[in-house]
Enzyme design. Structure first.
Site, PDB file in Angstrom:
ATOM      1  N   GLU A 349       0.837  -1.200   0.000  1.00 25.39           N
ATOM      2  CA  GLU A 349       0.000   0.000   0.000  1.00 25.39           C
ATOM      3  C   GLU A 349       0.877   1.257   0.000  1.00 25.39           C
ATOM      4  OE1 GLU A 349      -2.267  -0.880   3.540  1.00 25.39           O
ATOM      5  OE2 GLU A 349      -2.836  -2.809   2.675  1.00 25.39           O
ATOM      6  N   GLU A 380      -4.627  -6.621   2.779  1.00 24.11           N
ATOM      7  CA  GLU A 380      -3.446  -7.352   3.256  1.00 24.11           C
ATOM      8  C   GLU A 380      -3.472  -8.837   2.887  1.00 24.11           C
ATOM      9  OE1 GLU A 380      -4.965  -5.017   4.916  1.00 24.11           O
ATOM     10  OE2 GLU A 380      -3.379  -3.554   5.277  1.00 24.11           O
ATOM     11  N   PHE A 403       1.471  -1.299   8.388  1.00 22.12           N
ATOM     12  CA  PHE A 403       1.571  -1.433   9.839  1.00 22.12           C
ATOM     13  C   PHE A 403       1.529  -2.924  10.144  1.00 22.12           C
ATOM     14  CE2 PHE A 403       0.336   2.957   9.658  1.00 22.12           C
ATOM     15  CZ  PHE A 403       0.986   3.528  10.740  1.00 22.12           C
ATOM     16  N   HIS A 449      -1.824   0.249  16.186  1.00 21.40           N
ATOM     17  CA  HIS A 449      -0.798   0.605  15.209  1.00 21.40           C
ATOM     18  C   HIS A 449       0.592   0.594  15.843  1.00 21.40           C
ATOM     19  CE1 HIS A 449      -4.344   2.030  13.152  1.00 21.40           C
ATOM     20  NE2 HIS A 449      -3.672   2.370  12.080  1.00 21.40           N
TER      21      HIS A 449
END
Ligand SMILES: Cc1ncc(C[n+]2csc(CCOP(=O)(O)OP(=O)(O)O)c2C)c(N)n1
Ligand SMILES: [Mg+2]
Length: 653
Positions: A349, A380, A403, A449
């Site tokens: 991404e 993902e 992340f 995160h």
């Protein structure tokens, strides 16, 4: 239906009827999903495929396989767990591989892999070949399917999804699980869509041909939905459907209709199938069971030291790389791989310029290597699956998970797919994919995160986990993964490290050592005779180095520091060697400690050094989600003060 088609369909049917027989005779164990009644789905599609195409199948794969290869004996031996089986008995009924035919029984998970393979065949190899993925109608509930419809639609890949709409998902009528309409699902993503039914044989074969030709010539994805009915139970004998419903479909069964018209021909063909199966079975039954010692290492990344390299050769770490920050070293490493190997591609991404990735690791690379560094949607699971498919087809994908917290979304792809393939398919394929994930806290990103989730991926045979740190050049680690690992690797990048410069010396001038293996353990020797061994990896190394320094200056405690770069499979030998001398062990990790890296290190040391591990402790994150407030986050995550306290406590115990 002509005689030849009947012969091919009858072989599939007879094969599976024999499997059900073997089950009731107690000669087969596990599961078997027959496609009895649906044989024409496989034949209509596979008839139009070529050598060089790929087929991705699911749990109901025997018919697909026999349409592809005619290899009755190899398949039967596989299902019976024999060495001559197509995967040496390691895969079994649902996990087949031979000649670019691959099946896995995890619903939906194969679709992004097929898309990745198609991407390799189309865009990267410029070949005329396509990939085909068979799924069932119950699988339309799986999210990864829609991620792939979107992603493959945007990337434009030669992929045909074949949907076998048999009206059931195990025991559930799919009218109760499919909302809206099926065609709309595919068309919404810009896919062309064909539909037909096994009861309209001519139309089915014509549409299958059209769909395959379309995908082959336009290099874009399309779907073919085939209405059909499974005449037998979902698996072996579990059938709760209305017997009258089944009987009505039996009446319409294309093979039965053919046999009704040409009973003599049908009888003769069935008896030929019977002889074939009987001969195959006799031969297979005389075979010894699989030799379990052979190939057990398949798909398991070699541990450091197992390749004959010595773990005792400690030398100073020597590189010029300390001039650059770690983010630059990573970029240098990636650039090096892109330059040296044109099979390397980067996907994830927001990787492309001018943005260059959320943490800027890939900045400049999409400009320097156009087409080989590309953005994906936020998907993902699908992007890791696409990476797996690219790798299967011979590319060397490097996937970025923006992340690391979101690696959970790709867990199926890593744990049930990529890591299993080499072993399950008996070494016939490999998945050399690197999955880079930015983990770790202390930047105030809060609970979702900031985590170090790598512990959830430790202990999956076939999946290596490598973690960067502030001492050893991550560019070298990337290069070594590329050179030496044939399976998937989770590459853990602690976010705090990006801004840091590498260092090879402690503040007092002592130099960091490494033990000379591909994925070395790093060592900072104690200033005198070590009293405690401290093990740490990844982003916590600097904090621990500081704690060890203070322990010496303030308390005169001598600690030896060990930092593995590959945390799974873990080379425990250097740690054992050190703990054998100190008798005391502290393990530090930034993530949650329960059932974590530290627990494993302590357990291994106590197993290997009975009675000699006098004391051990772990320092890790507090047992609650990571708070956002700076002050609270500081309390939640380990730091040098807590490490220092733990060292003191261990040594004075
Ligand atoms: C991800 C996943 N969830 C659940 C299962 C268990 N399971 C195996 S087959 C099946 C039904 C699949 O239905 P469908 O996709 O319609 O295929 P069919 O069996 O009808 O060919 C289920 C729930 C699985 N294999 N994978
Ligand atoms: Mg179904």
């Amino acid at each position: 239906m002509d005689k030849e088609l009947f012969r091919r369909a009858a072989l599939i049917r007879h094969f599976e009827e024999r499997l059900l027989g073997l089950f009731s005779e107690g000669k087969l164990s596990g599961t078997v999903h027959t496609c009895i009644g649906q044989e024409l789905c496989a034949l209509a599609v596979v008839d139009n495929l070529k050598e060089g195409d790929w087929v991705f199948s699911n749990h109901r794969c025997h018919g697909h396989y026999l349409a592809w290869s005619d290899d009755v004996q190899g398949l039967l031996a596989e299902i019976m767990g024999k060495p001559s089986g197509i995967c040496g008995g390691r895969g079994g009924s649902q996990h087949l591989y031979r000649d670019q035919f691959l099946s896995n029984g995890v619903q939906g998970g194969g679709v992004p892999i097929a898309a990745g393979c198609a991407l390799a065949l189309g865009k990267f190899k410029g070949s005329p070949f396509i990939a085909t993925a068979f799924i069932g109608d119950g699988t339309l509930g799986e999210g990864v399917v829609y991620e792939t419809l979107n992603l493959a639609g945007k990337l434009g890949v030669p992929l045909l999804v074949v949907l076998e709409k048999n009206g059931y998902a195990q025991s559930t009528n799919t009218t109760t699980t499919i909302s809206g309409n099926v065609r709309g699902r595919f068309e919404a993503f810009g896919w062309l869509y064909w539909e037909s039914a096994i009861w309209q044989e001519e139309e089915l074969f014509a549409k299958a041909k059209e769909a395959v030709q379309h995908v082959r010539s336009t290099r874009t994805p399309a779907a073919l939905c085939i209405d059909c009915y499974r005449l037998k139970a979902h698996s072996k004998g579990d059938d709760n459907r209305d017997a009258r419903e089944i009987a009505a479909y039996e009446e319409r069964d294309p093979l039965r209709v053919f046999a009704g018209g040409e009973p003599e021909t049908a009888r003769q063909i069935y008896s030929e199938c019977e002889v074939l199966l009987h001969d195959a079975l006799t031969q297979i039954e005389s075979e010894a069971g699989t030799d379990w010692t052979r190939g057990k290492e398949l798909g398991v990344a070699a541990r450091n030291g197992e390749d004959g390299t010595s773990t005792a050769r400690w030398t100073a770490i020597n590189s010029q790389s300390t001039q650059q920050r770690i983010v630059e070293r990573l970029r240098t490493g990636l650039r090096g791989l892109l330059r040296q190997d044109d099979k390397v591609v980067l996907l994830g991404e927001d990787l492309e310029d001018p943005y260059g990735g959320a943490f800027k690791v890939t900045k400049g690379l999409s400009t320097e290597f156009p087409g080989r560094v590309f953005n994906t949607p936020i998907s993902e699971a699908a992007i890791v699956g696409v990476g797996t498919g690219l790798a299967l087809a011979g590319l060397r994908p490097i996937v970025e998970i923006m992340f690391g917290d979101f690696i959970t979304l790709a867990a199926d792809q890593l744990i049930n797919q990529a890591s299993k393939f080499a072993y399950m398919y008996n070494g016939q394929v490999s998945v050399p994919a690197i999955i880079r994930a930015a983990m770790g806290g202390k930047r105030g990103y809060g609970a979702t995160h900031s985590q170090c989730l790598e512990k959830h991926f430790l202990g999956t045979p076939g999946l290596s986990v490598v973690a960067i740190n502030s001492v050893f050049d991550p560019a070298i680690l990337l290069e070594r993964i590329h050179q030496h690992l044939s399976g998937p690797c989770l590459f853990v990048e602690n976010k705090l490290l990006y801004a840091v410069h590498l260092h090879h010396q402690a503040q007092d001038g002592r130099v960091w050592l490494e033990n000379g293996v591909h994925f070395p353990t790093l060592r900072l020797e104690a200033p005198g005779k070590a009293e405690v061994t401290v093990v740490v990896y990844g982003g916590m190394v600097d904090e621990v180095e500081e704690a060890v320094r203070l322990a010496f200056i303030e308390k005169e405690i001598m600690a030896e520091l060990l930092v593995p770069t590959m945390i799974y499979p873990l080379d425990i030998e250097p740690i054992i060697e050190s703990v054998a001398g100190t008798g005391r062990l502290l393990v530090v990790e930034e993530g949650q400690g329960f059932a974590g890296f530290g627990s494993e290190v302590v357990a291994l040391c106590s197993e290997r050094l009975p009675g000699r591990l006098l004391a051990s402790a772990r320092v890790c994150a507090s047992e609650h989600p990571i708070p956002c407030s700076k002050e609270l986050e500081k309390l939640a995550l380990p730091d040098s003060a807590r490490v220092l306290q733990a060292i003191e406590k261990l040594v004075t115990r």
